[in-house]
Write an enzyme that holds these catalytic residues in place. Structure first.
Site, PDB file in Angstrom:
ATOM      1  N   HIS A  18       7.735  16.906  14.807  1.00  0.00           N
ATOM      2  CA  HIS A  18       6.954  16.352  15.918  1.00  0.00           C
ATOM      3  C   HIS A  18       6.729  14.856  15.725  1.00  0.00           C
ATOM      4  O   HIS A  18       6.812  14.079  16.676  1.00  0.00           O
ATOM      5  CB  HIS A  18       5.558  17.005  15.979  1.00  0.00           C
ATOM      6  CG  HIS A  18       5.539  18.464  16.281  1.00  0.00           C
ATOM      7  ND1 HIS A  18       5.157  19.415  15.359  1.00  0.00           N
ATOM      8  CD2 HIS A  18       5.822  19.148  17.411  1.00  0.00           C
ATOM      9  CE1 HIS A  18       5.203  20.610  15.912  1.00  0.00           C
ATOM     10  NE2 HIS A  18       5.618  20.490  17.153  1.00  0.00           N
ATOM     11  N   GLY A  30      12.346  18.700  21.055  1.00  0.00           N
ATOM     12  CA  GLY A  30      13.080  18.799  19.792  1.00  0.00           C
ATOM     13  C   GLY A  30      14.329  19.653  19.938  1.00  0.00           C
ATOM     14  O   GLY A  30      14.305  20.715  20.579  1.00  0.00           O
ATOM     15  N   GLN A  31      15.398  19.213  19.302  1.00  0.00           N
ATOM     16  CA  GLN A  31      16.665  19.947  19.309  1.00  0.00           C
ATOM     17  C   GLN A  31      16.525  21.319  18.644  1.00  0.00           C
ATOM     18  O   GLN A  31      17.316  22.219  18.884  1.00  0.00           O
ATOM     19  CB  GLN A  31      17.739  19.103  18.588  1.00  0.00           C
ATOM     20  CG  GLN A  31      19.081  19.769  18.377  1.00  0.00           C
ATOM     21  CD  GLN A  31      19.757  20.185  19.685  1.00  0.00           C
ATOM     22  OE1 GLN A  31      19.496  19.620  20.739  1.00  0.00           O
ATOM     23  NE2 GLN A  31      20.624  21.187  19.603  1.00  0.00           N
ATOM     24  N   GLN A  84      15.485  25.849  24.820  1.00  0.00           N
ATOM     25  CA  GLN A  84      14.386  25.255  25.583  1.00  0.00           C
ATOM     26  C   GLN A  84      14.827  23.909  26.166  1.00  0.00           C
ATOM     27  O   GLN A  84      14.512  23.581  27.317  1.00  0.00           O
ATOM     28  CB  GLN A  84      13.157  25.072  24.685  1.00  0.00           C
ATOM     29  CG  GLN A  84      12.025  24.293  25.320  1.00  0.00           C
ATOM     30  CD  GLN A  84      10.764  24.324  24.483  1.00  0.00           C
ATOM     31  OE1 GLN A  84      10.011  25.285  24.526  1.00  0.00           O
ATOM     32  NE2 GLN A  84      10.526  23.273  23.710  1.00  0.00           N
ATOM     33  N   MET A  88      12.035  22.472  10.067  1.00  0.00           N
ATOM     34  CA  MET A  88      10.576  22.442  10.161  1.00  0.00           C
ATOM     35  C   MET A  88      10.105  23.147  11.428  1.00  0.00           C
ATOM     36  O   MET A  88      10.699  23.001  12.493  1.00  0.00           O
ATOM     37  CB  MET A  88      10.084  21.009  10.145  1.00  0.00           C
ATOM     38  CG  MET A  88      10.257  20.404   8.785  1.00  0.00           C
ATOM     39  SD  MET A  88       9.052  19.119   8.520  1.00  0.00           S
ATOM     40  CE  MET A  88       9.409  18.761   6.804  1.00  0.00           C
ATOM     41  N   SER A  89       9.047  23.918  11.268  1.00  0.00           N
ATOM     42  CA  SER A  89       8.467  24.682  12.372  1.00  0.00           C
ATOM     43  C   SER A  89       7.010  24.929  12.025  1.00  0.00           C
ATOM     44  O   SER A  89       6.672  25.133  10.855  1.00  0.00           O
ATOM     45  CB  SER A  89       9.204  26.024  12.484  1.00  0.00           C
ATOM     46  OG  SER A  89       8.424  26.937  13.230  1.00  0.00           O
TER      47      SER A  89
HETATM   48  O1  PAF Z   1       8.186  23.459  22.080  1.00  0.00           O
HETATM   49  C1  PAF Z   1       6.963  23.691  22.235  1.00  0.00           C
HETATM   50  O2  PAF Z   1       6.121  23.383  21.383  1.00  0.00           O
HETATM   51  C2  PAF Z   1       6.499  24.375  23.517  1.00  0.00           C
HETATM   52  O3  PAF Z   1       7.424  25.318  23.940  1.00  0.00           O
HETATM   53  C3  PAF Z   1       6.175  23.369  24.626  1.00  0.00           C
HETATM   54  C4  PAF Z   1       7.394  22.578  25.068  1.00  0.00           C
HETATM   55  C5  PAF Z   1       5.082  22.397  24.162  1.00  0.00           C
HETATM   56  C6  PAF Z   1       5.649  24.104  25.852  1.00  0.00           C
HETATM   57  O4  PAF Z   1       4.497  24.834  25.552  1.00  0.00           O
END
Ligand code: PAF
Length: 299
Positions: free
Chosen positions: A37, A148-149, A154, A185-186
């Site tokens: 992030h 993020g990739q 998504q 990382m998650s």
């Molecule tokens: O990737 C995420 O953290 C979530 O899916 C997002 C894009 C903030 C939507 O809630």
């Protein structure tokens, strides 16, 4: 850094940005921030006059048996990290503000993207994602939005959403940031301890095996041996249960028959109760996007 917790706070702040004509970068997050992030926050900071992050654990993208209740949260820590990254404002609304009791309008993505990979394992997930992302984009009205990739599907859903709804925002995609041993990382990595944490490296090892298999092919060849190479690595890890190891088109997520770029090598596996995803992207020019290990970032 301003903390905005109500829709009115955000609207007032947005009006001030719009009066000056400032460019605005939005980083939507669910909080419990990590170096991935923060690398996107640094990009938003560098590329825009105003950098905004949102922190909202979006209930509608969690299935009934998923981890909404225990999803990790630490607003104070997140605010300190975003302040340190030079973010100007954080929008952290309540669930009641985003989904009032009479809420009844959804953004429903359709097509292969909503049938395959994550969509097949998490019914309704992308409806929740598309709905909250559309709401955030409309509320903040950013010049650029940062994703993020690591959540490659998504990214594809959001790219389609922006195109289909003609939203005036530029999608920016930041690289996967990895632990020194390769684990992507998650926020959910906090669930992993001991043997489970060690076993979680099976995903990035599987992607490495998939990449090696791809590079050993004499083109054009079947993509199946790449899938098999990925599956074999996960099968050898007793604590890992594979959901999918796929070679697909990065935009549609449709499976590739022939190993031809561009391609997404996507993997999802469960380590005990913790579900993890990861991917490598092979760009059309034949170069790999595999992310960066945090110890090699030089920050
Ligand atoms: O990737 C995420 O953290 C979530 O899916 C997002 C894009 C903030 C939507 O809630």
């Amino acid at each position: 850094m301003r903390l905005l917790t109500t829709l009115n706070d955000l609207r007032d702040e947005r009006a001030a940005w719009q009066r000056t004509g400032a460019t605005v970068g939005l980083l939507p997050t669910m909080g419990y921030l990590h170096a991935g992030h923060l690398s996107h926050a640094h990009a938003a900071r560098a590329e825009n006059a105003i950098a905004v992050a949102s922190i909202f654990v979006n209930p509608t993208q969690f299935g009934p048996n998923e981890d909404l209740a225990r999803y990790p949260r630490d607003l104070e820590r997140d605010l300190a990290l975003l302040d340190g990254a030079g973010v100007d404002a954080v929008f952290a609304p309540t669930a009641a503000a985003m989904y009032p009791a009479d809420f009844n309008t959804w953004v429903e993505p359709s097509g292969p993207l909503t049938e395959r990979l994550e969509a097949a394992h998490r019914p309704g997930h992308f409806r929740g994602v598309a709905t909250i992302v559309a709401k955030l984009l409309l509320l903040v009205a950013p010049t650029r939005a940062y994703f993020g990739q690591k959540d490659a599907q998504q990214v594809a859903v959001v790219r389609r959403l922006i195109a289909d709804l003609n939203l005036p925002v530029e999608l920016r995609v930041g690289p996967i940031i990895r632990e020194p041993d390769g684990l992507a990382m998650s926020s959910r990595n906090v669930y992993l301890h001991g043997e489970a944490r060690a076993a979680a490296t099976a995903l990035s090892h599987a992607l490495e095996a998939g990449r090696a298999a791809w590079e050993s092919l004499s083109a054009p060849a079947s993509a199946e041996s790449v899938r098999e190479a990925m599956r074999a690595v996960v099968a050898a890890e007793p604590l890992a249960a594979l959901d999918y190891a796929e070679v697909c088109d990065p935009d549609t997520c449709l499976p590739l028959t022939t190993a031809q770029a561009p391609a997404l090598l996507a993997i999802a596996a469960r380590i005990g109760p913790t579900r993890l995803i990861d991917n490598y992207l092979l760009r059309a020019d034949g170069s790999w996007e595999i992310g960066h290990r945090v110890n090699e970032l030089g920050q």
